[in-house]
Design a protein around this motif. Sequence first.
Motif, PDB file in Angstrom:
ATOM      1  N   GLU A  62       0.804  -1.211   0.000  1.00 57.97           N
ATOM      2  CA  GLU A  62       0.000   0.000   0.000  1.00 57.97           C
ATOM      3  C   GLU A  62       0.843   1.269   0.000  1.00 57.97           C
ATOM      4  O   GLU A  62       0.366   2.347  -0.323  1.00 57.97           O
ATOM      5  CB  GLU A  62      -0.955   0.028   1.185  1.00 57.97           C
ATOM      6  N   PHE A  63       2.137   1.171   0.351  1.00 58.36           N
ATOM      7  CA  PHE A  63       3.017   2.336   0.353  1.00 58.36           C
ATOM      8  C   PHE A  63       3.569   2.663  -1.034  1.00 58.36           C
ATOM      9  O   PHE A  63       4.190   3.695  -1.218  1.00 58.36           O
ATOM     10  CB  PHE A  63       4.180   2.126   1.326  1.00 58.36           C
ATOM     11  N   GLY A  64       3.381   1.793  -1.991  1.00 52.55           N
ATOM     12  CA  GLY A  64       3.885   2.021  -3.342  1.00 52.55           C
ATOM     13  C   GLY A  64       5.322   1.567  -3.494  1.00 52.55           C
ATOM     14  O   GLY A  64       6.009   1.279  -2.509  1.00 52.55           O
ATOM     15  N   PRO A  65       5.802   1.513  -4.737  1.00 48.09           N
ATOM     16  CA  PRO A  65       7.139   0.964  -5.007  1.00 48.09           C
ATOM     17  C   PRO A  65       8.282   1.712  -4.322  1.00 48.09           C
ATOM     18  O   PRO A  65       9.261   1.106  -3.904  1.00 48.09           O
ATOM     19  CB  PRO A  65       7.283   1.043  -6.526  1.00 48.09           C
ATOM     20  N   GLN A  66       8.192   3.026  -4.186  1.00 48.18           N
ATOM     21  CA  GLN A  66       9.298   3.786  -3.599  1.00 48.18           C
ATOM     22  C   GLN A  66       9.470   3.512  -2.111  1.00 48.18           C
ATOM     23  O   GLN A  66      10.575   3.535  -1.600  1.00 48.18           O
ATOM     24  CB  GLN A  66       9.097   5.290  -3.818  1.00 48.18           C
ATOM     25  N   GLU A  67       8.385   3.242  -1.410  1.00 47.00           N
ATOM     26  CA  GLU A  67       8.446   3.034   0.034  1.00 47.00           C
ATOM     27  C   GLU A  67       8.304   1.572   0.444  1.00 47.00           C
ATOM     28  O   GLU A  67       8.334   1.254   1.625  1.00 47.00           O
ATOM     29  CB  GLU A  67       7.367   3.871   0.731  1.00 47.00           C
ATOM     30  N   HIS A  68       8.127   0.683  -0.542  1.00 46.03           N
ATOM     31  CA  HIS A  68       8.026  -0.749  -0.239  1.00 46.03           C
ATOM     32  C   HIS A  68       9.273  -1.168   0.527  1.00 46.03           C
ATOM     33  O   HIS A  68      10.394  -0.819   0.153  1.00 46.03           O
ATOM     34  CB  HIS A  68       7.900  -1.536  -1.539  1.00 46.03           C
ATOM     35  N   CYS A  69       9.106  -1.905   1.627  1.00 48.41           N
ATOM     36  CA  CYS A  69      10.249  -2.235   2.492  1.00 48.41           C
ATOM     37  C   CYS A  69      11.381  -2.931   1.739  1.00 48.41           C
ATOM     38  O   CYS A  69      12.552  -2.654   1.996  1.00 48.41           O
ATOM     39  CB  CYS A  69       9.799  -3.066   3.683  1.00 48.41           C
ATOM     40  N   MET A  70      11.056  -3.807   0.813  1.00 54.50           N
ATOM     41  CA  MET A  70      12.110  -4.517   0.087  1.00 54.50           C
ATOM     42  C   MET A  70      12.864  -3.593  -0.870  1.00 54.50           C
ATOM     43  O   MET A  70      14.032  -3.811  -1.148  1.00 54.50           O
ATOM     44  CB  MET A  70      11.525  -5.701  -0.687  1.00 54.50           C
ATOM     45  N   ASN A  71      12.209  -2.554  -1.341  1.00 59.29           N
ATOM     46  CA  ASN A  71      12.875  -1.609  -2.234  1.00 59.29           C
ATOM     47  C   ASN A  71      13.768  -0.632  -1.485  1.00 59.29           C
ATOM     48  O   ASN A  71      14.508   0.119  -2.104  1.00 59.29           O
ATOM     49  CB  ASN A  71      11.846  -0.840  -3.069  1.00 59.29           C
ATOM     50  N   ARG A  72      13.720  -0.640  -0.161  1.00 60.38           N
ATOM     51  CA  ARG A  72      14.585   0.224   0.640  1.00 60.38           C
ATOM     52  C   ARG A  72      15.976  -0.373   0.826  1.00 60.38           C
ATOM     53  O   ARG A  72      16.848   0.259   1.405  1.00 60.38           O
ATOM     54  CB  ARG A  72      13.957   0.496   1.998  1.00 60.38           C
ATOM     55  N   ILE A  73      16.163  -1.592   0.369  1.00 59.92           N
ATOM     56  CA  ILE A  73      17.492  -2.211   0.428  1.00 59.92           C
ATOM     57  C   ILE A  73      18.147  -1.935  -0.919  1.00 59.92           C
ATOM     58  O   ILE A  73      17.898  -2.622  -1.893  1.00 59.92           O
ATOM     59  CB  ILE A  73      17.405  -3.734   0.676  1.00 59.92           C
ATOM     60  N   GLY A  74      18.954  -0.910  -0.973  1.00 63.55           N
ATOM     61  CA  GLY A  74      19.555  -0.506  -2.240  1.00 63.55           C
ATOM     62  C   GLY A  74      20.628  -1.467  -2.724  1.00 63.55           C
ATOM     63  O   GLY A  74      21.226  -2.217  -1.942  1.00 63.55           O
ATOM     64  N   VAL A  75      20.882  -1.420  -4.007  1.00 59.46           N
ATOM     65  CA  VAL A  75      21.891  -2.279  -4.624  1.00 59.46           C
ATOM     66  C   VAL A  75      23.258  -2.021  -3.996  1.00 59.46           C
ATOM     67  O   VAL A  75      24.009  -2.953  -3.722  1.00 59.46           O
ATOM     68  CB  VAL A  75      21.936  -2.050  -6.155  1.00 59.46           C
ATOM     69  N   GLU A  76      23.572  -0.750  -3.714  1.00 62.58           N
ATOM     70  CA  GLU A  76      24.855  -0.416  -3.116  1.00 62.58           C
ATOM     71  C   GLU A  76      25.007  -1.090  -1.745  1.00 62.58           C
ATOM     72  O   GLU A  76      26.078  -1.583  -1.402  1.00 62.58           O
ATOM     73  CB  GLU A  76      25.002   1.101  -2.959  1.00 62.58           C
ATOM     74  N   LYS A  77      23.928  -1.109  -0.972  1.00 67.73           N
ATOM     75  CA  LYS A  77      23.969  -1.731   0.349  1.00 67.73           C
ATOM     76  C   LYS A  77      24.201  -3.239   0.227  1.00 67.73           C
ATOM     77  O   LYS A  77      24.942  -3.827   1.010  1.00 67.73           O
ATOM     78  CB  LYS A  77      22.661  -1.452   1.086  1.00 67.73           C
ATOM     79  N   ILE A  78      23.595  -3.864  -0.759  1.00 69.53           N
ATOM     80  CA  ILE A  78      23.761  -5.304  -0.978  1.00 69.53           C
ATOM     81  C   ILE A  78      25.209  -5.605  -1.383  1.00 69.53           C
ATOM     82  O   ILE A  78      25.839  -6.512  -0.839  1.00 69.53           O
ATOM     83  CB  ILE A  78      22.777  -5.820  -2.045  1.00 69.53           C
ATOM     84  N   ILE A  79      25.748  -4.822  -2.300  1.00 69.49           N
ATOM     85  CA  ILE A  79      27.131  -5.027  -2.755  1.00 69.49           C
ATOM     86  C   ILE A  79      28.102  -4.825  -1.599  1.00 69.49           C
ATOM     87  O   ILE A  79      29.026  -5.617  -1.400  1.00 69.49           O
ATOM     88  CB  ILE A  79      27.464  -4.099  -3.944  1.00 69.49           C
ATOM     89  N   GLU A  80      27.899  -3.769  -0.801  1.00 69.58           N
ATOM     90  CA  GLU A  80      28.762  -3.526   0.361  1.00 69.58           C
ATOM     91  C   GLU A  80      28.682  -4.695   1.356  1.00 69.58           C
ATOM     92  O   GLU A  80      29.700  -5.147   1.881  1.00 69.58           O
ATOM     93  CB  GLU A  80      28.329  -2.235   1.044  1.00 69.58           C
ATOM     94  N   HIS A  81      27.506  -5.204   1.577  1.00 72.91           N
ATOM     95  CA  HIS A  81      27.298  -6.332   2.474  1.00 72.91           C
ATOM     96  C   HIS A  81      28.074  -7.568   1.994  1.00 72.91           C
ATOM     97  O   HIS A  81      28.732  -8.236   2.775  1.00 72.91           O
ATOM     98  CB  HIS A  81      25.801  -6.637   2.564  1.00 72.91           C
ATOM     99  N   ILE A  82      28.015  -7.829   0.708  1.00 72.64           N
ATOM    100  CA  ILE A  82      28.715  -8.986   0.128  1.00 72.64           C
ATOM    101  C   ILE A  82      30.226  -8.791   0.228  1.00 72.64           C
ATOM    102  O   ILE A  82      30.958  -9.715   0.617  1.00 72.64           O
ATOM    103  CB  ILE A  82      28.286  -9.196  -1.339  1.00 72.64           C
ATOM    104  N   ARG A  83      30.719  -7.594  -0.090  1.00 68.66           N
ATOM    105  CA  ARG A  83      32.158  -7.337  -0.038  1.00 68.66           C
ATOM    106  C   ARG A  83      32.739  -7.515   1.358  1.00 68.66           C
ATOM    107  O   ARG A  83      33.861  -7.974   1.516  1.00 68.66           O
ATOM    108  CB  ARG A  83      32.460  -5.932  -0.557  1.00 68.66           C
ATOM    109  N   ARG A  84      31.978  -7.171   2.379  1.00 71.74           N
ATOM    110  CA  ARG A  84      32.450  -7.331   3.757  1.00 71.74           C
ATOM    111  C   ARG A  84      32.578  -8.798   4.134  1.00 71.74           C
ATOM    112  O   ARG A  84      33.285  -9.151   5.065  1.00 71.74           O
ATOM    113  CB  ARG A  84      31.501  -6.637   4.736  1.00 71.74           C
TER     114      ARG A  84
END
Length: 86
Positions: A62-84
């Motif tokens: 109901e919050f729409g694509p921009q505020e959807h909780c899963m869309n708040r995990i940015g690609v940069e955050k995922i890449i940083e997480h993997i690199r660590r």
Amino acid sequence: TSDNLVMHVAHLTGTPAVVLWGPTTAQVYGYAGQSHLRSEPDCLKRADCIGPKNNAYTRLCEFGPQEHCMNRIGVEKIIEHIRRRI
């Protein structure tokens, strides 16, 4: 992956996985040994989305694509997480 069949198959086959979490939690559905990344901040309506009496997997957020909780995990955050973890 997210909390889905791929996460469970990765666990069963011993395949390393980064699992993205939104309305569900690694403490309930996840596996030790997998890498977990949670959406921040936590969704205020999570209990209305997923829970013992709710299953909104087939509904749009109901919050729409921009505020959807899963869309708040940015690609940069995922890449940083993997690199660590490499």
